[in-house]
Scaffold this motif. Sequence first.
Motif, PDB file in Angstrom:
ATOM      1  N   GLY A   1      -4.811  -5.577  -0.251  1.00  0.00           N
ATOM      2  CA  GLY A   1      -3.809  -4.533  -0.417  1.00  0.00           C
ATOM      3  C   GLY A   1      -3.001  -4.682  -1.688  1.00  0.00           C
TER       4      GLY A   1
ATOM      5  N   SER B   1      -3.199  -1.857  -4.488  1.00  0.00           N
ATOM      6  CA  SER B   1      -1.969  -1.115  -4.746  1.00  0.00           C
ATOM      7  C   SER B   1      -1.569  -1.161  -6.209  1.00  0.00           C
TER       8      SER B   1
ATOM      9  N   ASN C   1       0.828  -1.200   0.000  1.00  0.00           N
ATOM     10  CA  ASN C   1       0.000   0.000   0.000  1.00  0.00           C
ATOM     11  C   ASN C   1       0.865   1.254   0.000  1.00  0.00           C
TER      12      ASN C   1
END
Length: 512
Positions: A376, A380, A239
């Motif tokens: 995540g 991301s 992230n």
Amino acid sequence: MPRQVDYFCSDAIRQDLKGKTVRGGVVSGIGQVIRIAIGLAAVPILTRLLDPTAFGLLAMVAFFTNFAAMFVDAGMSMATVQRDQISHRQVTNLFWLSSALGLAIAVVVAALAPGIAWFYGEPRLTAITCALALSYLLSGLAVQHQALLRRAMQFKELAVANVASMAMAQVAAVGWAFRFRDTALDYWALVLIPLVSAAVRLVLLWWYCAWRPGWPAREAGTGGLVTFGANLTGFNFVNYFARNLDNLLIGWWWGGAALGFYDRAYRLMMIPLQQINSPLTGVVVPALSRLAGEPERYRRAYTWTMERILLIACPMMAYIGVAAPWVAVVYLGEDFAASGPILQWLSVAALWQTLSASVGWLFISQGRDREMLRWGCIHSLLVAGSFVAGAPFGAVGVAKAYALVFNLACLPLAFWMIGRSGQVRARDLVNLMWRVAPAPLAVALVTGGVRLALPQAPPVRLLLISLGCAAVAWAIAVLSTEVGRTAARELAASLRQTQAKLRHGIWPGGSR
């Protein structure tokens, strides 16, 4: 003297959980209001004492230094907060691990300083990076004391530590900026902020938390805590890389000045969000973790909390999104007018950021750390792709691409992944958006109307008039919804109770 608390007795912590949560939210909210006031006062002073390049220097090195900072905590503070049962030895082991990580990361970052300076072609970054490395050691020594205070829901102590550390750091920065204005050393004012803040916070957290570590020793369950923390760190890793790739690309492609404009816009957008999200994480996650075994209470507690938060956060972002050109000029100064369009698009992305951030609270409090890591990674990749796509078009292009990808892809993905199981479903999150949507919509329409009605007005005049009109529109929109009227009645009842207690010499949650 700090009050004595048994940090390892879960039954004691659960007593009056709702009261502790509400009082903690109030205290944390007051603390964050003070922090916002400090930040709002310091930023325009510093932007007028320092040129955009100074902020660009810190933004360049921040990509690497902030990245390294996540490994100091390594998710171990949240492991201490989330775990229902934890022992003194387990926390001791986590303390020494965090401290060792802080020292090791400080050494590694200092060693990498010349390489960071070479990457950007900026020799000043070597000394800046070495100085900032010290903050890792200070932070590592404070990780478990902060976690235990959160676990025991001692939010007043945490609020005092956060406010005092921020205040002293900003005072030090402004003092340095005044003293060395227009000299080659002026940018060190910004370096002082994280160093002074970390030092003051460490002292206060150790003062308020009476727990002291012993020597590390084998203890069953420590490995599980480290694994939980490792999964959270993995999420933070991917992230962080995605979230900060924008700074890296703009600094490398367009230089320090362009990054300075982007950095000021991003930080201005994040001021209200950080002051909302950061303290709420500390209050809501411990409370939800204690309710994880009661699905219906858990869902009600989450939706009740988020309704009230979004009624404030979303209209705030809607206003900034429309008024960004005036906000940038009035708040940052004429030299930062180029930050206005950037701020406008970043605010579009930030409209539902608080709701998106709360998905992380759900994963953590439900112990779904592996799912959080998967979420995540996908999230991301989408965010990083938006930055790469927007980079050729400058800082405004990066902000625009991010806003589109976040709202059209990242937010629906978060709803789907958290709603597959657990106490809160995707439809609950969509219903939250629907119930609070009238407030940000009204604020955006009224602020846009002011902009169209007064196209030639000075920025200060536009800002003042639009703020007043937006506030009225927000109040009307909130009171026109059932959730808004309920929140208003609860606030009025709470104020009456507080007034009655103060009249009798009693502070809520305290004694005569």
